[in-house]
Design a protein around this motif. Sequence first.
Motif, PDB file in Angstrom:
ATOM      1  N   TYR A 181       0.834  -1.207   0.000  1.00 27.54           N
ATOM      2  CA  TYR A 181       0.000   0.000   0.000  1.00 27.54           C
ATOM      3  C   TYR A 181       0.865   1.251   0.000  1.00 27.54           C
ATOM      4  CZ  TYR A 181      -3.564   3.382   1.386  1.00 27.54           C
ATOM      5  OH  TYR A 181      -4.402   4.471   1.430  1.00 27.54           O
ATOM      6  N   VAL A 182       0.512   2.186  -0.866  1.00 27.63           N
ATOM      7  CA  VAL A 182       1.198   3.477  -0.940  1.00 27.63           C
ATOM      8  C   VAL A 182       0.237   4.543  -0.424  1.00 27.63           C
ATOM      9  CG1 VAL A 182       2.400   5.121  -2.424  1.00 27.63           C
ATOM     10  CG2 VAL A 182       2.456   2.679  -2.976  1.00 27.63           C
ATOM     11  N   PRO A 183       0.341   4.929   0.851  1.00 28.51           N
ATOM     12  CA  PRO A 183      -0.625   5.861   1.438  1.00 28.51           C
ATOM     13  C   PRO A 183      -0.618   7.236   0.779  1.00 28.51           C
ATOM     14  CG  PRO A 183       1.235   5.496   2.929  1.00 28.51           C
ATOM     15  CD  PRO A 183       1.355   4.490   1.839  1.00 28.51           C
ATOM     16  N   GLU A 184       0.538   7.666   0.269  1.00 24.98           N
ATOM     17  CA  GLU A 184       0.619   8.991  -0.346  1.00 24.98           C
ATOM     18  C   GLU A 184      -0.274   9.126  -1.568  1.00 24.98           C
ATOM     19  OE1 GLU A 184       4.561   8.134   1.665  1.00 24.98           O
ATOM     20  OE2 GLU A 184       3.155   7.075   0.359  1.00 24.98           O
ATOM     21  N   LEU A 185      -0.482   8.013  -2.277  1.00 26.87           N
ATOM     22  CA  LEU A 185      -1.305   8.039  -3.487  1.00 26.87           C
ATOM     23  C   LEU A 185      -2.602   7.264  -3.317  1.00 26.87           C
ATOM     24  CD1 LEU A 185       1.395   7.524  -6.282  1.00 26.87           C
ATOM     25  CD2 LEU A 185       0.498   9.656  -5.354  1.00 26.87           C
ATOM     26  N   GLY A 186      -2.736   6.561  -2.201  1.00 26.76           N
ATOM     27  CA  GLY A 186      -3.948   5.783  -1.976  1.00 26.76           C
ATOM     28  C   GLY A 186      -4.086   4.625  -2.941  1.00 26.76           C
ATOM     29  N   ILE A 187      -2.961   4.011  -3.338  1.00 28.39           N
ATOM     30  CA  ILE A 187      -2.998   2.898  -4.293  1.00 28.39           C
ATOM     31  C   ILE A 187      -2.398   1.646  -3.673  1.00 28.39           C
ATOM     32  CG2 ILE A 187      -2.877   4.418  -6.303  1.00 28.39           C
ATOM     33  CD1 ILE A 187       0.068   3.649  -6.552  1.00 28.39           C
ATOM     34  N   ARG A 188      -2.732   0.491  -4.252  1.00 33.01           N
ATOM     35  CA  ARG A 188      -2.191  -0.795  -3.835  1.00 33.01           C
ATOM     36  C   ARG A 188      -1.449  -1.437  -5.005  1.00 33.01           C
ATOM     37  NH1 ARG A 188      -6.573   0.210  -0.822  1.00 33.01           N
ATOM     38  NH2 ARG A 188      -6.528  -0.440   1.381  1.00 33.01           N
ATOM     39  N   ILE A 189      -0.273  -1.931  -4.722  1.00 29.53           N
ATOM     40  CA  ILE A 189       0.566  -2.541  -5.749  1.00 29.53           C
ATOM     41  C   ILE A 189       0.508  -4.053  -5.594  1.00 29.53           C
ATOM     42  CG2 ILE A 189       2.953  -2.807  -6.527  1.00 29.53           C
ATOM     43  CD1 ILE A 189       3.420   0.104  -5.696  1.00 29.53           C
ATOM     44  N   TYR A 190       0.154  -4.746  -6.689  1.00 32.86           N
ATOM     45  CA  TYR A 190      -0.079  -6.187  -6.643  1.00 32.86           C
ATOM     46  C   TYR A 190       0.987  -7.014  -7.355  1.00 32.86           C
ATOM     47  CZ  TYR A 190      -4.799  -5.489  -4.785  1.00 32.86           C
ATOM     48  OH  TYR A 190      -5.870  -5.155  -3.995  1.00 32.86           O
ATOM     49  N   SER A 191       1.890  -6.380  -8.069  1.00 31.91           N
ATOM     50  CA  SER A 191       2.841  -7.166  -8.865  1.00 31.91           C
ATOM     51  C   SER A 191       4.164  -6.428  -9.004  1.00 31.91           C
ATOM     52  CB  SER A 191       2.269  -7.423 -10.266  1.00 31.91           C
ATOM     53  OG  SER A 191       2.199  -6.201 -10.993  1.00 31.91           O
ATOM     54  N   GLY A 192       5.171  -7.179  -9.487  1.00 32.29           N
ATOM     55  CA  GLY A 192       6.470  -6.572  -9.730  1.00 32.29           C
ATOM     56  C   GLY A 192       6.399  -5.509 -10.806  1.00 32.29           C
ATOM     57  N   GLU A 193       5.565  -5.754 -11.825  1.00 33.03           N
ATOM     58  CA  GLU A 193       5.421  -4.766 -12.897  1.00 33.03           C
ATOM     59  C   GLU A 193       4.841  -3.465 -12.368  1.00 33.03           C
ATOM     60  OE1 GLU A 193       5.438  -8.804 -14.784  1.00 33.03           O
ATOM     61  OE2 GLU A 193       4.457  -7.911 -13.043  1.00 33.03           O
ATOM     62  N   GLU A 194       3.843  -3.567 -11.488  1.00 34.62           N
ATOM     63  CA  GLU A 194       3.255  -2.360 -10.906  1.00 34.62           C
ATOM     64  C   GLU A 194       4.255  -1.640 -10.006  1.00 34.62           C
ATOM     65  OE1 GLU A 194      -1.528  -3.320 -10.841  1.00 34.62           O
ATOM     66  OE2 GLU A 194      -0.382  -3.552  -8.996  1.00 34.62           O
ATOM     67  N   LEU A 195       5.066  -2.402  -9.283  1.00 38.66           N
ATOM     68  CA  LEU A 195       6.108  -1.790  -8.451  1.00 38.66           C
ATOM     69  C   LEU A 195       7.104  -1.033  -9.319  1.00 38.66           C
ATOM     70  CD1 LEU A 195       7.486  -1.378  -5.706  1.00 38.66           C
ATOM     71  CD2 LEU A 195       8.676  -3.552  -6.068  1.00 38.66           C
ATOM     72  N   SER A 196       7.496  -1.649 -10.437  1.00 33.37           N
ATOM     73  CA  SER A 196       8.415  -0.990 -11.372  1.00 33.37           C
ATOM     74  C   SER A 196       7.807   0.305 -11.910  1.00 33.37           C
ATOM     75  CB  SER A 196       8.759  -1.922 -12.537  1.00 33.37           C
ATOM     76  OG  SER A 196       9.516  -3.018 -12.097  1.00 33.37           O
ATOM     77  N   TYR A 197       6.549   0.218 -12.309  1.00 29.71           N
ATOM     78  CA  TYR A 197       5.863   1.394 -12.852  1.00 29.71           C
ATOM     79  C   TYR A 197       5.811   2.511 -11.814  1.00 29.71           C
ATOM     80  CZ  TYR A 197       2.243   4.173 -15.179  1.00 29.71           C
ATOM     81  OH  TYR A 197       1.545   5.192 -15.785  1.00 29.71           O
ATOM     82  N   TRP A 221     -14.080  11.528  -3.024  1.00 28.28           N
ATOM     83  CA  TRP A 221     -13.753  12.907  -2.644  1.00 28.28           C
ATOM     84  C   TRP A 221     -13.051  12.947  -1.291  1.00 28.28           C
ATOM     85  CZ3 TRP A 221     -19.325  14.430  -4.348  1.00 28.28           C
ATOM     86  CH2 TRP A 221     -19.311  14.744  -5.699  1.00 28.28           C
ATOM     87  N   LYS A 222     -13.541  12.134  -0.355  1.00 26.15           N
ATOM     88  CA  LYS A 222     -12.921  12.083   0.973  1.00 26.15           C
ATOM     89  C   LYS A 222     -11.470  11.608   0.874  1.00 26.15           C
ATOM     90  CE  LYS A 222     -17.019  11.243   3.864  1.00 26.15           C
ATOM     91  NZ  LYS A 222     -17.689  10.241   4.750  1.00 26.15           N
ATOM     92  N   ASN A 223     -11.259  10.543   0.097  1.00 20.64           N
ATOM     93  CA  ASN A 223      -9.898  10.019  -0.058  1.00 20.64           C
ATOM     94  C   ASN A 223      -8.993  11.034  -0.713  1.00 20.64           C
ATOM     95  OD1 ASN A 223     -10.662   7.579   1.093  1.00 20.64           O
ATOM     96  ND2 ASN A 223     -11.083   6.592  -0.870  1.00 20.64           N
ATOM     97  N   GLU A 224      -9.508  11.721  -1.726  1.00 25.78           N
ATOM     98  CA  GLU A 224      -8.713  12.737  -2.416  1.00 25.78           C
ATOM     99  C   GLU A 224      -8.367  13.876  -1.459  1.00 25.78           C
ATOM    100  OE1 GLU A 224      -9.848  15.846  -5.822  1.00 25.78           O
ATOM    101  OE2 GLU A 224      -9.731  13.785  -6.564  1.00 25.78           O
ATOM    102  N   TYR A 225      -9.329  14.257  -0.606  1.00 25.06           N
ATOM    103  CA  TYR A 225      -9.072  15.325   0.351  1.00 25.06           C
ATOM    104  C   TYR A 225      -8.019  14.899   1.361  1.00 25.06           C
ATOM    105  CZ  TYR A 225      -9.748  18.507   4.266  1.00 25.06           C
ATOM    106  OH  TYR A 225      -9.527  19.394   5.291  1.00 25.06           O
ATOM    107  N   ARG A 226      -8.120  13.658   1.850  1.00 25.98           N
ATOM    108  CA  ARG A 226      -7.134  13.176   2.836  1.00 25.98           C
ATOM    109  C   ARG A 226      -5.738  13.174   2.234  1.00 25.98           C
ATOM    110  NH1 ARG A 226     -11.226   8.898   3.827  1.00 25.98           N
ATOM    111  NH2 ARG A 226     -12.450   9.522   5.647  1.00 25.98           N
ATOM    112  N   ARG A 227      -5.635  12.732   0.968  1.00 25.75           N
ATOM    113  CA  ARG A 227      -4.314  12.728   0.326  1.00 25.75           C
ATOM    114  C   ARG A 227      -3.789  14.145   0.161  1.00 25.75           C
ATOM    115  NH1 ARG A 227      -6.738   8.535  -2.727  1.00 25.75           N
ATOM    116  NH2 ARG A 227      -7.199   9.926  -4.476  1.00 25.75           N
ATOM    117  N   SER A 228      -4.676  15.105  -0.067  1.00 27.55           N
ATOM    118  CA  SER A 228      -4.237  16.494  -0.255  1.00 27.55           C
ATOM    119  C   SER A 228      -3.671  17.080   1.023  1.00 27.55           C
ATOM    120  CB  SER A 228      -5.392  17.362  -0.736  1.00 27.55           C
ATOM    121  OG  SER A 228      -6.296  17.658   0.310  1.00 27.55           O
TER     122      SER A 228
END
Length: 271
Positions: free
Chosen positions: A17-33, A262-269
Motif C-alpha cells: 500500500y502506498v498511502p501517499e497516493l492511496g494505491i495498492r501494488i499487486y505485482s512486480g510490474e506495478e512496483l516498477s511502474y 472525494w474524501k480520499n482525495e481530500y485526505r491525500r491532499s
Amino acid sequence: MGSLILCRSAVAKHPYYVPELGIRIYSGEELSYFIYHNLMLLGDHFLDERLFRFINQELGMPELETKLRKWAGQADQAELLLVILQDIHYYDDTELKAFRSELYRLKAAKSTDLMKEKADYFFRRRRYYDAIRCYREILTGKSEESGDSAFLGDVWFCMGSALAGIFSFDRAVDCYQHAYELLRAEEALQKIYEIHLMDSLSVFPEELFADVPTETIHRWKENFEQMKKQVALDGKAKEAFALTNEDSVRRAVGFCRLVQDWKNEYRRSQG
C-alpha cells in the motif's frame, strides 16, 4: 495505476500500500511502474522492511530481497532503485537508460531546483499542503541556494495556485502579488482577478489593475465563465450528473462511491 499493465510475475495476495497516493501494488510490474514514474515521492524511507517483505513474500523474489538488504545503507538508494527495475524486467534497456539519466540529473541538480520539482509534483497530485511546505522552504531560504527573480517569481506563483487549491484566497492573492512584482506577468493579475470572481470578499488590490485595459478584463471574465462551464462537464461533476439518470439504488450507491472518492482525495491532499 492509471493505465493497463500486463503482469507476468506473481500477483500479491497482500498488496503493497502506498498511502501517499492511496494505491495498492499487486505485482512486480506495478512496483516498477510506480518507481519509474514517482521518483519525487520516494524518500530515504522507501527501501524499508515493509518493501523487503513484500518483494520476498508476495512477489516471490528472495534473491532480490537479499541483494537489497545487503546493500541498503551502503549503496546509494538511486542505484538500488535501478537494481529493482533491472531484476523485474518490466522496462527495456532504452527505458532503463533513460531512468538512469534521470537519476543522475536529479543527483546533480541544485537543491532549490530539486525542491521546486518536488513541490510541482505534489501540486500535480493535488497534495497542496505538501506542495506549499516545499515552496515555502525555498522562499524562506532553508534550501542551500537562492534562485534568481524569475525562479522565485515562479515559486510565488505556484504557491499561490496551491493556496487557491485549499481555498486560502487571501494568502493566494498575496503570493500572486509577489509573483507579479518579480515577473510582471499578466497571468498573475489574471489569477488575482479570478479569485475576486470566485470570492468577492477576498483581498483585491485594485491599484494593480489601474492600467489593465477594459478589453483584457472582459476577456478574463469570459475565460473564467467558460472554465466554470467546463468544470461542470468534467470529472466527478460529470459522473454525479450521469447518476441522476440511474434508478434509486444505483444512484445511491454511485453517490456514496463518489463521496468516498472525494474524501480520499481530500485526505491525500492533506499530506
